[in-house]
Design a protein around this motif. Structure first.
Motif, PDB file in Angstrom:
ATOM      1  N   GLN A   1       0.643  -1.193  -0.072  1.00 48.61           N
ATOM      2  CA  GLN A   1       0.059  -0.106   0.160  1.00 48.61           C
ATOM      3  C   GLN A   1       0.843   1.484  -0.039  1.00 48.61           C
ATOM      4  O   GLN A   1       0.453   2.355  -0.504  1.00 48.61           O
ATOM      5  CB  GLN A   1      -0.790   0.011   1.252  1.00 48.61           C
ATOM      6  N   HIS A   2       1.967   1.291   0.840  1.00 44.55           N
ATOM      7  CA  HIS A   2       2.754   2.479   0.644  1.00 44.55           C
ATOM      8  C   HIS A   2       3.776   2.693  -0.142  1.00 44.55           C
ATOM      9  O   HIS A   2       4.391   3.439  -0.251  1.00 44.55           O
ATOM     10  CB  HIS A   2       3.384   2.711   2.308  1.00 44.55           C
ATOM     11  N   GLY A   3       3.988   1.678  -1.008  1.00 45.97           N
ATOM     12  CA  GLY A   3       4.952   1.657  -2.143  1.00 45.97           C
ATOM     13  C   GLY A   3       6.422   1.361  -1.699  1.00 45.97           C
ATOM     14  O   GLY A   3       6.701   1.187  -0.590  1.00 45.97           O
ATOM     15  N   PRO A   4       7.488   1.594  -2.644  1.00 43.71           N
ATOM     16  CA  PRO A   4       8.777   1.433  -2.429  1.00 43.71           C
ATOM     17  C   PRO A   4       9.573   2.205  -1.585  1.00 43.71           C
ATOM     18  O   PRO A   4      10.401   1.885  -0.953  1.00 43.71           O
ATOM     19  CB  PRO A   4       9.475   1.389  -3.771  1.00 43.71           C
ATOM     20  N   GLN A   5       8.744   3.367  -0.960  1.00 40.54           N
ATOM     21  CA  GLN A   5       9.524   4.381  -0.046  1.00 40.54           C
ATOM     22  C   GLN A   5       9.100   3.877   1.277  1.00 40.54           C
ATOM     23  O   GLN A   5       9.817   4.324   2.444  1.00 40.54           O
ATOM     24  CB  GLN A   5       8.704   5.910  -0.263  1.00 40.54           C
ATOM     25  N   ALA A   6       8.495   2.731   1.465  1.00 46.19           N
ATOM     26  CA  ALA A   6       7.993   2.345   2.768  1.00 46.19           C
ATOM     27  C   ALA A   6       9.205   1.213   3.046  1.00 46.19           C
ATOM     28  O   ALA A   6       9.707   0.490   2.236  1.00 46.19           O
ATOM     29  CB  ALA A   6       6.762   1.703   2.942  1.00 46.19           C
ATOM     30  N   GLN A   7       9.709   0.941   4.408  1.00 46.40           N
ATOM     31  CA  GLN A   7      10.633   0.266   4.611  1.00 46.40           C
ATOM     32  C   GLN A   7      10.313  -0.509   6.155  1.00 46.40           C
ATOM     33  O   GLN A   7       9.516   0.078   6.907  1.00 46.40           O
ATOM     34  CB  GLN A   7      11.912   0.695   5.048  1.00 46.40           C
ATOM     35  N   VAL A   8      10.786  -1.876   6.154  1.00 47.55           N
ATOM     36  CA  VAL A   8      10.380  -2.769   7.478  1.00 47.55           C
ATOM     37  C   VAL A   8      11.537  -2.162   8.279  1.00 47.55           C
ATOM     38  O   VAL A   8      12.748  -1.953   8.242  1.00 47.55           O
ATOM     39  CB  VAL A   8      10.631  -4.048   7.113  1.00 47.55           C
ATOM     40  N   ILE A   9      10.934  -2.130   9.765  1.00 43.00           N
ATOM     41  CA  ILE A   9      11.900  -1.814  10.763  1.00 43.00           C
ATOM     42  C   ILE A   9      11.781  -2.978  11.564  1.00 43.00           C
ATOM     43  O   ILE A   9      10.459  -3.397  12.262  1.00 43.00           O
ATOM     44  CB  ILE A   9      11.625  -0.515  11.509  1.00 43.00           C
ATOM     45  N   ALA A  10      12.761  -3.706  12.061  1.00 39.79           N
ATOM     46  CA  ALA A  10      12.893  -4.654  12.958  1.00 39.79           C
ATOM     47  C   ALA A  10      13.215  -4.327  14.569  1.00 39.79           C
ATOM     48  O   ALA A  10      12.802  -3.686  15.208  1.00 39.79           O
ATOM     49  CB  ALA A  10      13.443  -5.965  12.532  1.00 39.79           C
ATOM     50  N   GLY A  11      14.579  -4.218  14.629  1.00 41.12           N
ATOM     51  CA  GLY A  11      15.271  -3.781  15.864  1.00 41.12           C
ATOM     52  C   GLY A  11      15.692  -2.047  15.332  1.00 41.12           C
ATOM     53  O   GLY A  11      15.697  -1.301  16.336  1.00 41.12           O
ATOM     54  N   GLY A  12      15.902  -1.932  14.124  1.00 45.24           N
ATOM     55  CA  GLY A  12      16.497  -0.660  13.756  1.00 45.24           C
ATOM     56  C   GLY A  12      17.734  -0.272  13.835  1.00 45.24           C
ATOM     57  O   GLY A  12      18.099   0.917  13.822  1.00 45.24           O
ATOM     58  N   GLN A  13      18.757  -1.284  14.341  1.00 40.82           N
ATOM     59  CA  GLN A  13      19.974  -0.856  14.557  1.00 40.82           C
ATOM     60  C   GLN A  13      20.982  -0.472  13.768  1.00 40.82           C
ATOM     61  O   GLN A  13      21.461   0.351  13.918  1.00 40.82           O
ATOM     62  CB  GLN A  13      20.755  -2.052  15.591  1.00 40.82           C
ATOM     63  N   SER A  14      20.546  -0.646  12.400  1.00 46.62           N
ATOM     64  CA  SER A  14      21.234  -0.229  11.506  1.00 46.62           C
ATOM     65  C   SER A  14      20.461   0.889  10.497  1.00 46.62           C
ATOM     66  O   SER A  14      20.974   1.983  10.154  1.00 46.62           O
ATOM     67  CB  SER A  14      21.498  -1.381  10.345  1.00 46.62           C
ATOM     68  N   LEU A  15      19.113   0.489  10.542  1.00 46.64           N
ATOM     69  CA  LEU A  15      18.242   1.486   9.804  1.00 46.64           C
ATOM     70  C   LEU A  15      18.347   2.981  10.579  1.00 46.64           C
ATOM     71  O   LEU A  15      18.446   3.968   9.534  1.00 46.64           O
ATOM     72  CB  LEU A  15      16.719   0.969   9.858  1.00 46.64           C
ATOM     73  N   LEU A  16      18.017   2.929  11.574  1.00 48.90           N
ATOM     74  CA  LEU A  16      17.951   4.398  12.374  1.00 48.90           C
ATOM     75  C   LEU A  16      19.352   5.092  12.176  1.00 48.90           C
ATOM     76  O   LEU A  16      19.255   6.037  12.039  1.00 48.90           O
ATOM     77  CB  LEU A  16      17.848   3.957  13.967  1.00 48.90           C
ATOM     78  N   LEU A  17      20.567   4.361  12.254  1.00 46.48           N
ATOM     79  CA  LEU A  17      21.974   4.964  11.830  1.00 46.48           C
ATOM     80  C   LEU A  17      21.819   5.691  10.459  1.00 46.48           C
ATOM     81  O   LEU A  17      22.166   6.796  10.403  1.00 46.48           O
ATOM     82  CB  LEU A  17      22.909   4.236  12.081  1.00 46.48           C
ATOM     83  N   ALA A  18      21.191   4.732   9.638  1.00 51.28           N
ATOM     84  CA  ALA A  18      20.961   5.313   8.187  1.00 51.28           C
ATOM     85  C   ALA A  18      20.100   6.365   7.907  1.00 51.28           C
ATOM     86  O   ALA A  18      20.405   7.257   7.335  1.00 51.28           O
ATOM     87  CB  ALA A  18      20.917   4.174   7.281  1.00 51.28           C
ATOM     88  N   MET A  19      18.990   6.480   8.700  1.00 50.92           N
ATOM     89  CA  MET A  19      18.106   7.550   8.858  1.00 50.92           C
ATOM     90  C   MET A  19      18.672   8.715   9.314  1.00 50.92           C
ATOM     91  O   MET A  19      18.351   9.891   8.775  1.00 50.92           O
ATOM     92  CB  MET A  19      16.750   7.034   9.454  1.00 50.92           C
ATOM     93  N   LYS A  20      19.588   8.741  10.372  1.00 51.98           N
ATOM     94  CA  LYS A  20      20.024   9.981  11.071  1.00 51.98           C
ATOM     95  C   LYS A  20      20.951  10.609  10.034  1.00 51.98           C
ATOM     96  O   LYS A  20      21.109  11.816   9.971  1.00 51.98           O
ATOM     97  CB  LYS A  20      20.657   9.755  12.178  1.00 51.98           C
TER      98      LYS A  20
END
Lengths: 264, 186
Positions: free
Chosen positions: A21-40
């Motif tokens: 529904q939210h398309g390719p700009q949506a992303q899964v977050i599990a623990g977020g330990q790598s993702l949050l660093l990349a988002m910052k």
């Protein structure tokens, strides 16, 4: 960090639906330990985060009837390191308990590492070297991939934008007589500069050597002596040529793991 | 904006927050507890370590929305000092808030054994990393009450001290382990 919508599905199917529904700009977050660093640092800018934290089916460790060890994708390193495992499966717990640092292991998940597919993550070497199978859930159901199919040859994964990794199926405890993992890192909490996994099959099955961290995806070696393994990894496609220290590390770690495997 | 309730040191704290709010920011700016320090903001230094449902996390690398409905213990939750957040911190307000440690003695009943051990072993210089170190050790010693010095080193691998006071911190970890064992036996 760019603004995003935070979504909390209650089931894996609902999570897949939200991703669609939210398309390719949506992303899964599990623990977020790598993702949050990349988002910052804004190297990741998802418009929506689909959290798998509320999906209980995706976490936990169990033995299938076939003897396979099924590890839910959102199982944290901390939980995996404490799981009561037997046979070569204890090496999975040992690897999970000896990476990053304790606080990161509380949040970080095995599936998160595999989907982020950082070449230096231990989990990539572990699933490739043991020939684990990866269960991927998408809109049309579940498909099961080998590590070679799951990881893209140049790095990253072959997951579609509306698919999630649901579970990792490790071979049964009797598939290997012994599995030994070794790595080199500069500081205790750093990712590996080189990692090697030796898996000994029962009978005359031989030893399979897998080298991680020096190539975009782990290299499964066909050779069986450290010098030849290093040469083989050197020739493996992808990434810049190996430099001296990487070659040395591959050779040393291969010799180390081989002698441990053969010594028992 | 999203409404989030997190139980901080036993007290539910509710607020409308931006989804981007880190747990660290929620603790400091919403709950008003500034003992949890913002060091590197990239999950390296461990100065922001807190317990989330009893497990140690780096609060700078967790979104507040990930902690929604859950319980957090911060350094302020370890001992009865400074239970109420300060409106505006000045030297004067600090003096009124803290009892000088010398008056308490290192084994004062109102210090957590890990805090008392840090005092006794002089395990801090500037003190910036201390809240994270204390939380990391408190959490680790609950899991392993009989650590070796190497175990303590591994347990605080995710915490950096730029005064390079690690030896004394490890001394404090060993001392705290001993005190906690004595407490458990009593």
């Amino acid at each position: 960090m760019k603004a995003f919508t935070y979504l909390t599905p209650g089931s894996a199917e609902e999570a897949v639906g939200l991703l669609g529904q939210h398309g390719p700009q949506a992303q899964v977050i599990a623990g977020g330990q790598s993702l949050l660093l990349a988002m910052k640092t804004r190297t990741a800018r998802p418009s929506a985060l689909v959290s798998l934290a509320g999906v209980d089916d995706l976490a936990g460790v169990r033995l299938a009837a076939s003897g396979e060890l099924v590890v839910g994708a959102t199982t944290t390193y901390a939980a995996l390191s404490r799981a009561p495992l037997t046979g070569w499966h204890t090496e999975i717990a040992a690897v999970a308990g000896n990476l990053a640092d304790r606080p990161v292991r509380t949040m970080g998940t095995i599936g998160g590492a595999l989907c982020d597919a950082g070449p230096r993550y231990d989990m990539l070497t572990l699933v490739t070297g043991t020939g684990a199978r990866l269960e991927v859930l998408g809109p049309s159901g579940v498909r099961t991939l080998s590590p070679g199919e799951f990881f893209a040859p140049g790095g990253g994964t072959t997951l579609a934008a509306d698919e999630i990794l649901a579970a990792i199926r490790f071979p049964a405890a009797d598939a290997f007589t012994r599995v030994v993992f070794a790595k080199f890192r500069q500081r205790t909490f750093d990712a590996a500069l080189a990692s090697v996994l030796c898996a000994a099959r029962p009978g005359n099955g031989g030893v399979q050597i897998t080298v991680g961290a020096v190539r975009p995806v782990p290299v499964v070696a066909t050779a069986a002596d450290p010098e030849a393994v290093a040469a083989e990894v050197l020739d493996a496609a992808g990434g810049p040529p190996l430099v001296q220290y990487q070659r040395e590390l591959v050779r040393t770690l291969t010799a180390q793991t081989l002698s441990t495997v053969n010594g028992s | 904006m999203v409404n989030v309730t997190i139980t901080v040191n036993g007290q539910p704290v509710a607020a409308d927050i931006d989804e981007r709010t880190l747990l660290l920011e929620f603790i400091r700016d919403v709950a008003g507890l500034t003992g949890t320090h913002n060091g590197c903001l990239e999950a390296r230094c461990g100065c922001c370590s807190v317990e989330l449902d009893g497990a140690i996390v780096k609060s700078c690398n967790v979104l507040a929305v990930q902690a929604a409905g859950r319980s957090v213990t911060t350094i302020e939750g370890l001992s009865p000092q400074r239970l109420h957040p300060a409106e505006h911190i000045t030297t004067g307000s600090l003096a009124g808030m803290y009892q000088p440690l010398d008056m308490l003695g290192a084994d004062a009943a109102d210090l957590h054994p890990v805090q008392a051990a840090f005092h006794k072993c002089h395990a801090l210089q500037c003190g910036f990393c201390t809240p994270g170190m204390v939380m990391a050790l408190k959490n680790y010693l609950a899991e392993n009450p009989e650590p070796t010095r190497d175990d303590i080193r591994a347990a605080i691998a995710g915490n950096l001290c730029r005064c390079t006071g690690y030896q004394h911190i490890i001394d404090a970890g060993m001392e705290a382990a001993e005190q906690l064992r004595a407490q458990a036996d009593a």
